[in-house]
Design an enzyme around this catalytic site. Structure first.
Site, PDB file in Angstrom:
ATOM      1  N   LYS A  96       5.025   3.987 -13.907  1.00 37.99           N
ATOM      2  CA  LYS A  96       6.415   4.383 -14.153  1.00 37.99           C
ATOM      3  C   LYS A  96       6.501   5.546 -15.131  1.00 37.99           C
ATOM      4  O   LYS A  96       7.362   6.409 -14.995  1.00 37.99           O
ATOM      5  CB  LYS A  96       7.231   3.189 -14.636  1.00 37.99           C
ATOM      6  CG  LYS A  96       7.534   2.216 -13.504  1.00 37.99           C
ATOM      7  CD  LYS A  96       8.192   0.960 -13.997  1.00 37.99           C
ATOM      8  CE  LYS A  96       8.283  -0.078 -12.881  1.00 37.99           C
ATOM      9  NZ  LYS A  96       8.586  -1.410 -13.435  1.00 37.99           N
ATOM     10  N   LYS A 145       3.045  -0.840   3.548  1.00 36.42           N
ATOM     11  CA  LYS A 145       4.021  -1.910   3.706  1.00 36.42           C
ATOM     12  C   LYS A 145       5.436  -1.344   3.739  1.00 36.42           C
ATOM     13  O   LYS A 145       5.674  -0.205   3.370  1.00 36.42           O
ATOM     14  CB  LYS A 145       3.936  -2.861   2.492  1.00 36.42           C
ATOM     15  CG  LYS A 145       2.618  -3.549   2.322  1.00 36.42           C
ATOM     16  CD  LYS A 145       2.710  -4.604   1.233  1.00 36.42           C
ATOM     17  CE  LYS A 145       3.089  -4.025  -0.124  1.00 36.42           C
ATOM     18  NZ  LYS A 145       3.220  -5.051  -1.169  1.00 36.42           N
ATOM     19  N   LYS A 155      11.245  -0.603  -0.624  1.00 36.38           N
ATOM     20  CA  LYS A 155      12.658  -0.398  -0.923  1.00 36.38           C
ATOM     21  C   LYS A 155      12.998   1.079  -1.056  1.00 36.38           C
ATOM     22  O   LYS A 155      14.116   1.488  -0.834  1.00 36.38           O
ATOM     23  CB  LYS A 155      13.005  -1.085  -2.249  1.00 36.38           C
ATOM     24  CG  LYS A 155      13.416  -2.536  -2.081  1.00 36.38           C
ATOM     25  CD  LYS A 155      13.960  -3.076  -3.399  1.00 36.38           C
ATOM     26  CE  LYS A 155      14.191  -4.567  -3.316  1.00 36.38           C
ATOM     27  NZ  LYS A 155      14.531  -5.146  -4.613  1.00 36.38           N
TER      28      LYS A 155
END
Ligand code: TRP
Length: 339
Positions: free
Chosen positions: A117, A199, A202
């Site tokens: 992050k 995968k 979001k």
């Protein structure tokens, strides 16, 4: 219910960023739903955690409502589980503060999610981001939970949680069990994206991800666009990744005989991917549409959602108060009766 007759305690958090997709459903939600009777479940919307990456709160309320509606639509029953919002349970912040004194700079800086992050938002490497795993630990142990149904990406946070718990128990007294990651049922389901790369996610490759809010048309379009090829020319050959993915999705939502039909067709080299994708699209629509419509209905009922949040906050706070009483007592922070 007396303490030792209580069901094992389960806790998990859901960040209110982005919409739920098929990967969330099979990776987490389905697990949660299956656990709601055998375990005492606390499921929380992590709105405080979202501030570490999404400081703009304009859309927060709406996102929290969406996530709640989607979770209930997937089968979570607020009467059987404690479904609540992190910011409604202030004890979380108190426990987070105590745990921060037991967390070392060095270990926090080494956390993979922190490093990722920090790289993604170099202008906002805030202290909340650094202590994210500490807040997550507070969420879990506030209910003295033993089991945390999360995916592999959360394993390091759980390991840190166990370390913080060990330190706390050792320094002040045995209050908390050491929480472990937990998967209900047997196999861990990985839901592949539609473009053959990794995968469903979001935030990344939204066209290769099926969201629980996608319209029938969008679902069909996304599936029909999935990559295929001419089909195999050698019987029983190995499937390329992107073909394996289509079969993988079919396995999740289609009937076993449908899957078998296409497996056979593949093995004898008569498969027509156009037909297969059409079939998959229809089965996917049949699967997603009722969830989407239910979520819409719940979302359109603010009174109901408010009631869910209030009742959830009350149940979670009751559990939190009991734990914090113990915490303050072992820490010697109980200056007078009733604290
Ligand atoms: N960190 C989790 C995620 O990114 C969300 C979360 C917050 C959580 N608090 C939690 C998960 C407590 C399990 C337990 O998905």
């Amino acid at each position: 219910m007396s303490e030792n007759l209580r069901r094992p305690i389960v806790m998990s958090g859901i960040r209110p960023t982005g919409f739920l997709h098929l990967g969330n459903y099979f990776g987490a939600m389905k697990n949660y739903v299956a656990m709601q009777d055998e375990y005492e479940c606390y499921f929380m919307v992590a709105d405080w955690h979202s501030l570490t990456t999404h400081p703009d709160t304009k859309a927060l309320k709406e996102n929290v409502r969406t996530v709640l509606a989607e979770n209930i639509a997937c089968g979570l029953d607020p009467r059987r589980v404690t479904l609540y919002c992190q910011s409604h349970v202030h004890e979380t912040a108190e426990l987070y503060l105590y745990l921060n004194m037991l967390a070392y700079m060095g270990e926090l800086e080494k956390t993979t999610t922190f490093k990722d992050k920090a790289r993604l938002q170099p202008d906002n490497v805030n202290a909340g981001l650094l202590t994210y795993p500490v807040l997550q630990t507070a969420d879990i142990i506030l209910h003295r939970a033993q089991f945390v149904p999360v995916g592999k990406d959360q394993e390091q946070h759980l390991e840190m949680a166990r370390n913080f718990v060990k330190r706390f128990n050792h320094r002040y007294g045995e209050v908390f069990p050491e929480p472990v990651a937990f998967n209900f049922g047997t196999e861990l389901v990985k839901v592949p994206s539609l473009d053959g790369s990794g995968k469903m996610s979001k935030t990344e490759n939204q066209n290769a991800t099926l969201y629980l809010r996608d319209s029938d048309e969008v679902i069909r379009k996304k599936i029909m666009k999935a990559k295929t090829d001419q089909g195999p020319s050698i019987p029983h050959s190995e499937k390329p990744d992107y073909i394996e993915n289509i079969f993988g999705l079919m396995k999740l939502v289609s009937k076993p005989d449908v899957l078998e039909y296409y497996e056979t067709a593949y093995n004898v080299c008569t498969i027509r991917y156009g037909d297969m994708k059409k079939q998959l699209a229809e089965d996917m629509v049949t699967f997603i549409a009722p969830i989407r419509e239910k979520a819409k209905e719940i979302h359109a009922n603010p009174n109901y959602l408010e009631k869910v949040m209030k009742e959830g906050a009350e149940k979670a706070s009751t559990s939190a108060r009991q734990t914090m009483k113990l915490v303050r007592a072992v820490m010697g922070l109980n200056y007078f009766e009733g604290t």
